[in-house]
Design a protein around this motif. Structure first.
Motif, PDB file in Angstrom:
ATOM      1  N   ALA A   1      -3.578   1.054  -1.947  1.00  0.00           N
ATOM      2  CA  ALA A   1      -4.575   2.042  -1.509  1.00  0.00           C
ATOM      3  C   ALA A   1      -4.428   2.280  -0.009  1.00  0.00           C
ATOM      4  CB  ALA A   1      -5.974   1.545  -1.846  1.00  0.00           C
ATOM      5  N   ASP A   2      -4.063   1.225   0.720  1.00  0.00           N
ATOM      6  CA  ASP A   2      -3.906   1.345   2.172  1.00  0.00           C
ATOM      7  C   ASP A   2      -2.449   0.976   2.525  1.00  0.00           C
ATOM      8  OD1 ASP A   2      -3.832   1.091   4.911  1.00  0.00           O
ATOM      9  OD2 ASP A   2      -5.750   0.018   5.045  1.00  0.00           O
ATOM     10  N   PRO A   3      -1.540   1.963   2.500  1.00  0.00           N
ATOM     11  CA  PRO A   3      -0.110   1.659   2.699  1.00  0.00           C
ATOM     12  C   PRO A   3       0.178   1.009   4.050  1.00  0.00           C
ATOM     13  CG  PRO A   3      -0.399   3.902   1.897  1.00  0.00           C
ATOM     14  CD  PRO A   3      -1.767   3.384   2.220  1.00  0.00           C
ATOM     15  N   GLU A   4      -0.566   1.388   5.080  1.00  0.00           N
ATOM     16  CA  GLU A   4      -0.307   0.795   6.404  1.00  0.00           C
ATOM     17  C   GLU A   4      -0.616  -0.701   6.374  1.00  0.00           C
ATOM     18  OE1 GLU A   4      -1.576   3.967   6.116  1.00  0.00           O
ATOM     19  OE2 GLU A   4       0.410   4.683   6.732  1.00  0.00           O
ATOM     20  N   ALA A   5      -1.746  -1.046   5.729  1.00  0.00           N
ATOM     21  CA  ALA A   5      -2.112  -2.471   5.629  1.00  0.00           C
ATOM     22  C   ALA A   5      -1.071  -3.205   4.784  1.00  0.00           C
ATOM     23  CB  ALA A   5      -3.501  -2.614   4.999  1.00  0.00           C
ATOM     24  N   GLU A   6      -0.584  -2.558   3.734  1.00  0.00           N
ATOM     25  CA  GLU A   6       0.437  -3.175   2.882  1.00  0.00           C
ATOM     26  C   GLU A   6       1.706  -3.469   3.702  1.00  0.00           C
ATOM     27  OE1 GLU A   6       0.927  -4.637   0.261  1.00  0.00           O
ATOM     28  OE2 GLU A   6       3.008  -4.357  -0.326  1.00  0.00           O
ATOM     29  N   CYS A   7       2.081  -2.547   4.560  1.00  0.00           N
ATOM     30  CA  CYS A   7       3.287  -2.756   5.380  1.00  0.00           C
ATOM     31  C   CYS A   7       3.092  -3.898   6.370  1.00  0.00           C
ATOM     32  CB  CYS A   7       3.635  -1.464   6.121  1.00  0.00           C
ATOM     33  SG  CYS A   7       4.160  -0.164   4.988  1.00  0.00           S
ATOM     34  N   ARG A   8       1.895  -3.977   6.936  1.00  0.00           N
ATOM     35  CA  ARG A   8       1.621  -5.092   7.864  1.00  0.00           C
ATOM     36  C   ARG A   8       1.660  -6.417   7.108  1.00  0.00           C
ATOM     37  NH1 ARG A   8      -2.225  -1.504   9.933  1.00  0.00           N
ATOM     38  NH2 ARG A   8      -3.892  -2.490   8.737  1.00  0.00           N
ATOM     39  N   ARG A   9       1.090  -6.420   5.893  1.00  0.00           N
ATOM     40  CA  ARG A   9       1.083  -7.630   5.070  1.00  0.00           C
ATOM     41  C   ARG A   9       2.523  -8.056   4.734  1.00  0.00           C
ATOM     42  NH1 ARG A   9       2.140  -9.238   0.341  1.00  0.00           N
ATOM     43  NH2 ARG A   9       2.832  -7.188  -0.350  1.00  0.00           N
ATOM     44  N   TYR A  10       3.358  -7.071   4.458  1.00  0.00           N
ATOM     45  CA  TYR A  10       4.750  -7.348   4.077  1.00  0.00           C
ATOM     46  C   TYR A  10       5.508  -7.994   5.232  1.00  0.00           C
ATOM     47  CZ  TYR A  10       8.798  -6.645   1.079  1.00  0.00           C
ATOM     48  OH  TYR A  10       9.877  -6.845   0.259  1.00  0.00           O
ATOM     49  N   GLU A  11       5.333  -7.419   6.410  1.00  0.00           N
ATOM     50  CA  GLU A  11       5.987  -7.986   7.607  1.00  0.00           C
ATOM     51  C   GLU A  11       5.520  -9.414   7.841  1.00  0.00           C
ATOM     52  OE1 GLU A  11       8.010  -6.903  10.369  1.00  0.00           O
ATOM     53  OE2 GLU A  11       8.668  -5.122   9.276  1.00  0.00           O
ATOM     54  N   GLU A  12       4.217  -9.642   7.636  1.00  0.00           N
ATOM     55  CA  GLU A  12       3.654 -10.974   7.886  1.00  0.00           C
ATOM     56  C   GLU A  12       4.216 -11.986   6.866  1.00  0.00           C
ATOM     57  OE1 GLU A  12       2.255 -12.226  10.313  1.00  0.00           O
ATOM     58  OE2 GLU A  12       1.597 -14.139   9.455  1.00  0.00           O
TER      59      GLU A  12
ATOM     60  N   SER B   1      11.892   0.255  14.650  1.00  0.00           N
ATOM     61  CA  SER B   1      10.912   0.491  13.584  1.00  0.00           C
ATOM     62  C   SER B   1      10.722  -0.748  12.714  1.00  0.00           C
ATOM     63  CB  SER B   1      11.368   1.671  12.717  1.00  0.00           C
ATOM     64  OG  SER B   1      12.700   1.472  12.301  1.00  0.00           O
ATOM     65  N   ARG B   2       9.497  -0.877  12.185  1.00  0.00           N
ATOM     66  CA  ARG B   2       9.154  -1.992  11.295  1.00  0.00           C
ATOM     67  C   ARG B   2       8.825  -1.434   9.916  1.00  0.00           C
ATOM     68  NH1 ARG B   2      10.926  -6.190  14.132  1.00  0.00           N
ATOM     69  NH2 ARG B   2      10.166  -7.291  12.291  1.00  0.00           N
ATOM     70  N   THR B   3       8.422  -2.297   8.997  1.00  0.00           N
ATOM     71  CA  THR B   3       8.054  -1.840   7.644  1.00  0.00           C
ATOM     72  C   THR B   3       6.935  -0.808   7.737  1.00  0.00           C
ATOM     73  OG1 THR B   3       8.654  -4.011   6.798  1.00  0.00           O
ATOM     74  CG2 THR B   3       7.287  -2.617   5.377  1.00  0.00           C
ATOM     75  N   ARG B   4       7.147   0.338   7.084  1.00  0.00           N
ATOM     76  CA  ARG B   4       6.183   1.439   7.213  1.00  0.00           C
ATOM     77  C   ARG B   4       6.402   2.468   6.111  1.00  0.00           C
ATOM     78  NH1 ARG B   4      10.719   2.277   8.990  1.00  0.00           N
ATOM     79  NH2 ARG B   4      11.511   4.318   9.578  1.00  0.00           N
ATOM     80  N   ARG B   5       5.507   3.457   6.112  1.00  0.00           N
ATOM     81  CA  ARG B   5       5.588   4.550   5.134  1.00  0.00           C
ATOM     82  C   ARG B   5       6.480   5.642   5.718  1.00  0.00           C
ATOM     83  NH1 ARG B   5       0.116   7.143   2.789  1.00  0.00           N
ATOM     84  NH2 ARG B   5       1.058   8.605   1.314  1.00  0.00           N
ATOM     85  N   VAL B   6       7.413   6.145   4.920  1.00  0.00           N
ATOM     86  CA  VAL B   6       8.350   7.164   5.421  1.00  0.00           C
ATOM     87  C   VAL B   6       8.486   8.311   4.421  1.00  0.00           C
ATOM     88  CG1 VAL B   6       9.770   5.525   6.738  1.00  0.00           C
ATOM     89  CG2 VAL B   6      10.340   5.994   4.341  1.00  0.00           C
ATOM     90  N   LYS B   7       8.956   9.450   4.932  1.00  0.00           N
ATOM     91  CA  LYS B   7       9.314  10.581   4.054  1.00  0.00           C
ATOM     92  C   LYS B   7      10.812  10.509   3.774  1.00  0.00           C
ATOM     93  CE  LYS B   7       5.854  13.927   5.624  1.00  0.00           C
ATOM     94  NZ  LYS B   7       4.827  13.173   4.925  1.00  0.00           N
ATOM     95  N   LEU B   8      11.194  10.846   2.547  1.00  0.00           N
ATOM     96  CA  LEU B   8      12.626  10.838   2.212  1.00  0.00           C
ATOM     97  C   LEU B   8      13.281  12.132   2.687  1.00  0.00           C
ATOM     98  CD1 LEU B   8      12.738   9.371  -1.405  1.00  0.00           C
ATOM     99  CD2 LEU B   8      12.283   8.269   0.767  1.00  0.00           C
ATOM    100  N   ALA B   9      14.524  12.034   3.124  1.00  0.00           N
ATOM    101  CA  ALA B   9      15.291  13.217   3.536  1.00  0.00           C
ATOM    102  C   ALA B   9      15.668  14.026   2.286  1.00  0.00           C
ATOM    103  CB  ALA B   9      16.552  12.782   4.267  1.00  0.00           C
ATOM    104  N   GLY B  10      15.850  15.342   2.473  1.00  0.00           N
ATOM    105  CA  GLY B  10      16.230  16.213   1.359  1.00  0.00           C
ATOM    106  C   GLY B  10      17.484  15.700   0.655  1.00  0.00           C
ATOM    107  N   ARG B  11      18.432  15.222   1.434  1.00  0.00           N
ATOM    108  CA  ARG B  11      19.690  14.745   0.861  1.00  0.00           C
ATOM    109  C   ARG B  11      19.481  13.500  -0.004  1.00  0.00           C
ATOM    110  NH1 ARG B  11      25.328  13.801   4.196  1.00  0.00           N
ATOM    111  NH2 ARG B  11      26.610  13.670   2.326  1.00  0.00           N
ATOM    112  N   THR B  12      18.548  12.669   0.392  1.00  0.00           N
ATOM    113  CA  THR B  12      18.238  11.458  -0.383  1.00  0.00           C
ATOM    114  C   THR B  12      17.552  11.846  -1.691  1.00  0.00           C
ATOM    115  OG1 THR B  12      17.989  10.262   1.687  1.00  0.00           O
ATOM    116  CG2 THR B  12      17.013   9.240  -0.264  1.00  0.00           C
ATOM    117  N   ILE B  13      16.648  12.820  -1.621  1.00  0.00           N
ATOM    118  CA  ILE B  13      15.957  13.278  -2.830  1.00  0.00           C
ATOM    119  C   ILE B  13      16.995  13.835  -3.814  1.00  0.00           C
ATOM    120  CG2 ILE B  13      14.346  15.033  -3.716  1.00  0.00           C
ATOM    121  CD1 ILE B  13      12.775  14.569  -1.025  1.00  0.00           C
ATOM    122  N   LYS B  14      17.929  14.626  -3.285  1.00  0.00           N
ATOM    123  CA  LYS B  14      19.011  15.175  -4.154  1.00  0.00           C
ATOM    124  C   LYS B  14      19.825  14.040  -4.787  1.00  0.00           C
ATOM    125  CE  LYS B  14      20.379  19.771  -2.667  1.00  0.00           C
ATOM    126  NZ  LYS B  14      19.268  20.065  -1.721  1.00  0.00           N
TER     127      LYS B  14
END
Ligand code: GLP
Length: 242
Positions: free
Chosen positions: A103-114, A146-159
Motif C-alpha cells: 500500500a505504501d511503496p516508499e515504506a516498502e522500499c525503505r524496509r527492503y533496504e533495511e 540511487s537506492r531501492t525505490r519505485r520506478v517507471k519502465l522505459a518504453g523499450r523495456t515494456i516492448k
C-alpha cells in the motif's frame, strides 16, 4: 572486470551455478542477490538440481513489478517460486522479494533496504542486462547513488517484456527495484548475457565512457565483477578474450 566467454548457454549457466554453489559451500548462510528474466533460467535449473543445501542461504531479488498480485504468473514472485523457491530447501523467511502490491511503496522500499542491511549486504549478486543497459529495473538516466525505490519502465523495456504478457498493454508500467547504489555495494557481481541481441549493449558497456545513460557501464567501477557471455553476446569481444 573479468570476462569469460562460453560456447553455449549450458556452459555459461554451469559456470554461474558453480560460482554460486562454491560460495554456498564456503559460506552456508551467504546472501545472494538474484535476477529474473530469460538469462538466468539455466542457472536456476542447475541450482535446483544440485545437492547443495540452501537451508541457511538468504536471498534478495533485484526487483518486482508494481501492481501485479504475487500469484500472477508473470510476477517475479511467481517466477522465483517456479524456478527456485519451490525446488530447493530455502527457508521462506530467508527469501526477500520487493512487494509490488504494498500500500505504501516508499515504506516498502525503505524496509527492503533495511532488511538487506541487517543481512550484512550481498555476498554475490547475479545480474542480467536489458538491451538499453538497464540492470534490475534501473533504466537509462538513473543516478548512480540511487537506492531501492519505485520506478517507471522505459518504453523499450515494456516492448521487450511484452513477450511474457502477450501484449505491450498488459506489461506493468512501474516496478520496485534495488538502486544502482544498492547494486554496487554487492561484494561480488556476475552478469549473464546471451544471444546476438545483447551484443550491442555488451559492446557499449565495455567501450562507452561510463555514464548514467548506459546504466551497465557503472559496473566498470566495481572491484569484483565478472561478465559471463556466450559467443553471440560477446561479439568482437569474444575474439579478444579467448
Ligand atoms: C528484465 C529484468 C532485468 C533483466 C532484464 C533482461 O526487465 N528486470 O533484471 O536483467 O529484463 O532480461 P533477459 O534476461 O530476459 O534478457
Amino acid at each position: 572486470m573479468r570476462v569469460e566467454v562460453f560456447e553455449n548457454y549450458a556452459a555459461l549457466s554451469g559456470r554461474a551455478a558453480a560460482i554460486a554453489l562454491d560460495l554456498i559451500r564456503r559460506k552456508p548462510d551467504a546472501v545472494l542477490g538474484l535476477p529474473t528474466g530469460s538469462s538466468p533460467e539455466g542457472f536456476y535449473d542447475l541450482l535446483s538440481r544440485s545437492n547443495t543445501s540452501f537451508r541457511h542461504v538468504r536471498t534478495f531479488n533485484l526487483d518486482e513489478y508494481v501492481g501485479l498480485p504475487r500469484e500472477h504468473p508473470e510476477s517475479y514472485h511467481s517466477f522465483m517460486s517456479k524456478r527456485l523457491l519451490d525446488r530447493v530447501d530455502l527457508e521462506p523467511a530467508n527469501v526477500h522479494i520487493p512487494d509490488g502490491m504494498a500500500a505504501d511503496p516508499e515504506a516498502e522500499c525503505r524496509r527492503y533496504e533495511e532488511a538487506l542491511r541487517q543481512a550484512g549486504g550481498m555476498d554475490l549478486l547475479v545480474l542480467g542486462v536489458g538491451h538499453n543497459g538497464h540492470i534490475g529495473f534501473n533504466e537509462p538516466g538513473t543516478p548512480w547513488d540511487s537506492r531501492t525505490r519505485r520506478v517507471k519502465l522505459a518504453g523499450r523495456t515494456i516492448k521487450a517484456n511484452a513477450r511474457f504478457f502477450g501484449s505491450e498493454e498488459a506489461v506493468p508500467r512501474e516496478a520496485l527495484t534495488m538502486g544502482i547504489g544498492t547494486i554496487m555495494e554487492a561484494r561480488s557481481i556476475i552478469l549473464l548475457a546471451t544471444g546476438e541481441s545483447k551484443a550491442d549493449i555488451i559492446r557499449r558497456t565495455f567501450e562507452e565512457e561510463p555514464g548514467i545513460n548506459v546504466p551497465s557501464t557503472v559496473l566498470r567501477n566495481h572491484p569484483d565483477v565478472t561478465f559471463l557471455l556466450d559467443r553471440a553476446a560477446a561479439g568482437r569481444l569474444g575474439q579478444l578474450v579467448s
